[in-house]
Design an enzyme around this catalytic site. Structure first.
Site, PDB file in Angstrom:
ATOM      1  N   ASN A 176      -1.172   2.298   5.618  1.00 39.58           N
ATOM      2  CA  ASN A 176      -0.350   1.209   5.097  1.00 39.58           C
ATOM      3  C   ASN A 176       0.018   0.352   6.295  1.00 39.58           C
ATOM      4  OD1 ASN A 176       1.589  -0.425   3.869  1.00 39.58           O
ATOM      5  ND2 ASN A 176       3.218   1.076   4.170  1.00 39.58           N
ATOM      6  N   GLY A 177      -0.413  -0.912   6.306  1.00 37.42           N
ATOM      7  CA  GLY A 177      -0.075  -1.771   7.442  1.00 37.42           C
ATOM      8  C   GLY A 177      -1.286  -2.548   7.894  1.00 37.42           C
ATOM      9  N   ARG A 214       3.503  -0.385  -5.092  1.00 40.98           N
ATOM     10  CA  ARG A 214       3.269  -0.941  -3.751  1.00 40.98           C
ATOM     11  C   ARG A 214       1.929  -1.663  -3.651  1.00 40.98           C
ATOM     12  NH1 ARG A 214       6.920   1.572  -0.159  1.00 40.98           N
ATOM     13  NH2 ARG A 214       5.728   0.819   1.616  1.00 40.98           N
ATOM     14  N   LYS A 229      10.419 -15.807 -12.154  1.00 37.20           N
ATOM     15  CA  LYS A 229      10.094 -14.740 -13.118  1.00 37.20           C
ATOM     16  C   LYS A 229       8.966 -15.186 -14.022  1.00 37.20           C
ATOM     17  CE  LYS A 229      11.536 -12.184 -11.562  1.00 37.20           C
ATOM     18  NZ  LYS A 229      12.363 -11.902 -10.454  1.00 37.20           N
ATOM     19  N   HIS A 234      13.614 -38.205  -8.301  1.00 35.68           N
ATOM     20  CA  HIS A 234      12.937 -38.561  -7.055  1.00 35.68           C
ATOM     21  C   HIS A 234      11.509 -38.016  -7.010  1.00 35.68           C
ATOM     22  CE1 HIS A 234      16.655 -40.228  -5.586  1.00 35.68           C
ATOM     23  NE2 HIS A 234      17.270 -39.121  -5.984  1.00 35.68           N
ATOM     24  N   LYS A 264       5.269  -4.688  -5.000  1.00 34.66           N
ATOM     25  CA  LYS A 264       6.729  -4.587  -5.021  1.00 34.66           C
ATOM     26  C   LYS A 264       7.329  -4.639  -3.611  1.00 34.66           C
ATOM     27  CE  LYS A 264      10.542  -3.737  -7.352  1.00 34.66           C
ATOM     28  NZ  LYS A 264      11.026  -4.887  -8.110  1.00 34.66           N
ATOM     29  N   TRP A 324      -3.001  -2.651  -1.685  1.00 33.62           N
ATOM     30  CA  TRP A 324      -2.773  -4.074  -1.883  1.00 33.62           C
ATOM     31  C   TRP A 324      -3.610  -4.739  -0.811  1.00 33.62           C
ATOM     32  CZ3 TRP A 324      -0.765  -8.232   0.952  1.00 33.62           C
ATOM     33  CH2 TRP A 324      -0.490  -9.384   0.201  1.00 33.62           C
ATOM     34  N   CYS A 370       0.859  -1.170   0.000  1.00 37.55           N
ATOM     35  CA  CYS A 370       0.000   0.000   0.000  1.00 37.55           C
ATOM     36  C   CYS A 370       0.903   1.230   0.000  1.00 37.55           C
ATOM     37  CB  CYS A 370      -0.951   0.098   1.189  1.00 37.55           C
ATOM     38  SG  CYS A 370      -2.137  -1.243   1.238  1.00 37.55           S
ATOM     39  N   GLU A 377      15.248 -18.616  -9.868  1.00 40.86           N
ATOM     40  CA  GLU A 377      14.901 -17.240 -10.231  1.00 40.86           C
ATOM     41  C   GLU A 377      14.178 -17.204 -11.582  1.00 40.86           C
ATOM     42  OE1 GLU A 377      14.581 -14.649  -8.754  1.00 40.86           O
ATOM     43  OE2 GLU A 377      14.678 -13.032 -10.210  1.00 40.86           O
ATOM     44  N   GLU A 388       5.518 -15.559 -12.129  1.00 37.31           N
ATOM     45  CA  GLU A 388       4.881 -14.357 -11.584  1.00 37.31           C
ATOM     46  C   GLU A 388       4.356 -13.424 -12.667  1.00 37.31           C
ATOM     47  OE1 GLU A 388       7.326 -11.865  -9.086  1.00 37.31           O
ATOM     48  OE2 GLU A 388       9.074 -12.168 -10.353  1.00 37.31           O
TER      49      GLU A 388
HETATM   50  C1  F6R Z   1      10.098 -11.309  -7.467  1.00 38.11           C
HETATM   51  C2  F6R Z   1      10.271 -10.333  -6.420  1.00 38.11           C
HETATM   52  C3  F6R Z   1      10.000 -10.755  -5.032  1.00 38.11           C
HETATM   53  C4  F6R Z   1      10.929 -10.019  -4.065  1.00 38.11           C
HETATM   54  C5  F6R Z   1      10.532 -10.332  -2.625  1.00 38.11           C
HETATM   55  C6  F6R Z   1      11.466  -9.690  -1.626  1.00 38.11           C
HETATM   56  O1  F6R Z   1      10.365 -10.769  -8.720  1.00 38.11           O
HETATM   57  O2  F6R Z   1      10.588  -9.205  -6.670  1.00 38.11           O
HETATM   58  O3  F6R Z   1      10.128 -12.131  -4.870  1.00 38.11           O
HETATM   59  O4  F6R Z   1      12.232 -10.402  -4.303  1.00 38.11           O
HETATM   60  O5  F6R Z   1       9.235  -9.865  -2.405  1.00 38.11           O
HETATM   61  O6  F6R Z   1      11.485  -8.315  -1.774  1.00 38.11           O
HETATM   62  P1  F6R Z   1      12.652  -7.438  -1.181  1.00 38.11           P
HETATM   63  O7  F6R Z   1      13.879  -7.754  -1.931  1.00 38.11           O
HETATM   64  O8  F6R Z   1      12.204  -6.035  -1.363  1.00 38.11           O
HETATM   65  O9  F6R Z   1      12.786  -7.830   0.256  1.00 38.11           O
END
Ligand code: F6R
Length: 612
Positions: free
Chosen positions: A100-101, A27, A489, A508, A607, A74, A2, A485, A492
């Site tokens: 926010n929270g 956010r 990607k 396995h 994010k 969010w 948020c 990773e 998501e």
């Molecule tokens: C995936 C992604 C998330 C962040 C995770 C941690 O593309 O961006 O998996 O890596 O939410 O976020 P930070 O690095 O801000 O703690």
């Protein structure tokens, strides 16, 4: 998660609030709302979806109010519905709140206000606050917040306004959700993050945990809730790398950020090598203390954890310290055993992730030393650690992390080298040699980005597999976190289910998933485990699945094991992760685009993740 913004000054502020929200949209983008406050009344607009929908909803408000605030959501408590969208307004229309929270005791608070006759219009935790305010108000908004604050449990940053006091916004913070003040000439901003107002002012002050802030156009007062004492906070200059980002000709932020990786890696390395020697300013531990470390724990979430997993191999390799890595949300509930010889590396690009912060706090309480690795100067993780090392990736807007990942891997590489150098487990000449190769990485990433035949090949692969129902990623050793990773990607941003597995572990269980319609992506760059992964790929092919391999240029045997080969430039095996991830980022991007999805704002994600 948020994003919140408030403005009080002399300018009509509808546009300032909307544009601030646009910069906070990363956010959360389930819904957005704003209020504009005039003496005696306020205007509210709310809309589902991104801020551009709020812009449309607010188009009819012609207010010239010079006090306003906005929220981009969010969803946590209450579904994605307009009635659950902040700001919430009291029944008499005099008070508005946004947050926010989380109020953890929201069930009790909602029941309490309902019992006293307030009609709750939403399912949120936040709404209770506006009713509490309306009840308790005796002519002084800040004092009312002071009296209510002890009733609120959880972690939050909120803003409140009252039409009886149309010259001020009152804010409050508990625990980690951030709140920053922007000081302009005769105007003041309050926001979750500086980019919300960076085009207007760079002069900032941070609201501390446990404080109430009273903001007017010309003055800002910070008061500690516990004793109502006035607090002084220096006015600082906002970090320039947070310059409000624009797409700069790219079709999305994610694509732009993929292309910014050479600079992000270069900037992350640049300042740290002096004449072949490494210097990690801000590390927060003396060389003597680093020599005494006998165990390293890396914590983080999602992409950040994946960079930590790369770091784990490198620390063991070069510094010869036993290293483990764990998901912060899991680790924090383990009964971890520590002493001052344990070093915890907490990785978080945003510097706000709730689980990572909690893990750090627990580790410190149990005596461990903690170093934060983050992209945001002065962020919560940086403040909660013994030392902070910064990636220099600049602001990342795309929700799927790309440039911050390669910058994190680069920084973990530097840190592993530094630990090895200080502890004498790697010779100075070798450090210098690796340093020379590290400095070539930005150029090699650029080569991958400029490689038109690789790009064409990725198009072919994306066309062929975009509509498949599942992707398996296989890797070994340093290739494994890169597969994790790559799989993250893809899932998501394309919503295609993926799994990433240690290639040796495939037989396995996951081998049962393979069939003639399964694409299998493998990181098979040159290393001591290449032969092993090559035989795993034979097992895959024997089941009719289609292998897409990332391999080192010059490798002539890989064509026997894969249908599609994505060649990347050669570097030493320890540095391959930074290169190997790039084609996987582009592949995920191309598939999501073919599926017509919004790569910058994947559904349900945000994010920054400031809730558990
Ligand atoms: C995936 C992604 C998330 C962040 C995770 C941690 O593309 O961006 O998996 O890596 O939410 O976020 P930070 O690095 O801000 O703690």
């Amino acid at each position: 998660m948020c994003g919140i913004i408030g403005y009080v000054g002399a300018r009509p502020c509808k546009e300032l609030v909307l544009s601030g929200l646009e910069h906070l949209e990363y956010r959360g983008y389930d819904s957005a709302g704003l209020v504009l406050v005039e003496p005696g009344h306020l205007h509210r607009a709310r809309a589902l979806g991104p801020v551009k929908h709020l812009r449309e909803a607010a188009a009819g408000i012609s207010s010239t109010a010079t006090l306003g605030m906005g929220h981009t959501r969010w969803a946590t408590h209450g579904g994605v519905e307009e009635r659950n969208t902040h700001p919430f307004v009291s029944a008499d229309g005099r008070f508005a709140v946004l947050m926010n929270g989380i109020f953890e005791n929201y069930v009790e608070l909602r029941a309490e206000v309902a019992e006293r006759g307030h009609v709750l219009t939403s399912d949120t935790d936040t709404e209770a606050l506006v009713h509490l305010l309306a009840e308790a108000y005796e002519g002084d908004l800040a004092d009312t917040v002071r009296r209510i604050y002890p009733r609120l449990e959880g972690h939050f940053a909120f803003l409140v306004v009252c039409t009886d006091e149309p010259d001020r916004i009152v804010g409050a913070r508990l625990a980690w959700p951030p709140l920053v003040v922007g000081r302009g000439a005769g105007e003041t901003f309050l926001a979750s993050f500086t980019p919300a107002f960076l085009s207007e002012t760079r002069a900032i002050q941070l609201v501390a945990e446990g404080e109430i802030v009273i903001a007017t156009a010309d003055d800002v007062e910070f008061r500690r809730v516990a004793d109502w004492s006035l607090q002084e906070h220096p006015i600082e200059q906002a970090d320039e790398s947070l310059e409000v980002a624009a797409k700069g000709g790219y079709e999305s932020f994610m694509l732009k950020e993929i292309h910014e990786q050479p600079t992000a890696i270069d900037d992350t390395i640049a300042e740290r090598f002096h004449n072949g020697r490494l210097q990690l300013d801000g590390i927060g531990l003396t060389d003597e203390e680093l020599r005494s470390i006998n165990r390293v724990l890396v914590v983080g979430c999602g992409t950040a954890l994946h960079s930590g997993l790369v770091g784990r191999y490198l620390i063991e390799e070069w510094a010869q310290i036993a290293t483990e890595a764990d998901v912060a949300s899991e680790w924090r509930y383990r009964n971890g055993v520590f002493d001052p010889k344990t070093l915890v590396l907490a990785i978080s690009q945003s510097g706000e992730t709730a689980d990572t912060l909690a893990a750090m706090q627990i580790a410190r309480q149990r005596g461990a030393r903690v170093i934060a690795i983050t992209n945001i100067m002065g962020s919560a993780v940086a403040r909660a650690a013994d030392g902070a090392l910064y990636t220099r990736a600049g602001l990342e807007i795309g929700v799927a992390a790309t440039k911050t990942f390669t910058a994190q891997v680069t920084l973990m590489t530097l840190l592993a080298l530094h630990l090895g150098a200080v502890r004498g487990t790697i010779a100075p000449a070798e450090v210098a040699r690796i340093g020379d190769e590290l400095r070539l990485l930005p150029g090699l990433v650029q080569q991958i980005l400029d490689d038109t035949s690789l790009d064409a090949q990725l198009d072919v692969i994306a066309d062929r597999f975009a509509h498949d129902r599942f992707f398996l990623f296989l890797g070994r050793h340093l290739g494994l976190p890169i597969c994790q990773e790559g799989a993250l990607k893809l899932k998501e941003i394309s919503y295609i289910p993926t799994d990433a597995y240690a290639a040796g572990e495939m037989k396995h269980g996951p081998i049962a998933l393979l069939g003639e319609d399964t694409p299998v992506v493998a990181v098979a760059t040159d290393s001591h485990v290449f032969e092993k992964i090559a035989s795993n790929l034979e097992e895959v092919r024997a089941r009719g699945a289609h292998v897409i391999a990332v391999a080192t240029e010059g490798n002539t045997v890989i064509h026997h094991h894969a249908e599609h080969v994505l060649f990347i430039p050669r570097t030493r095996p320890e540095l391959q992760p930074v290169l190997a991830v790039v084609p996987l980022q582009i592949l995920a991007y191309k598939i999501a685009v073919r599926l017509g999805l919004d790569v910058d704002r994947p559904r349900n994600l945000a994010k920054t993740v400031t809730v558990e």
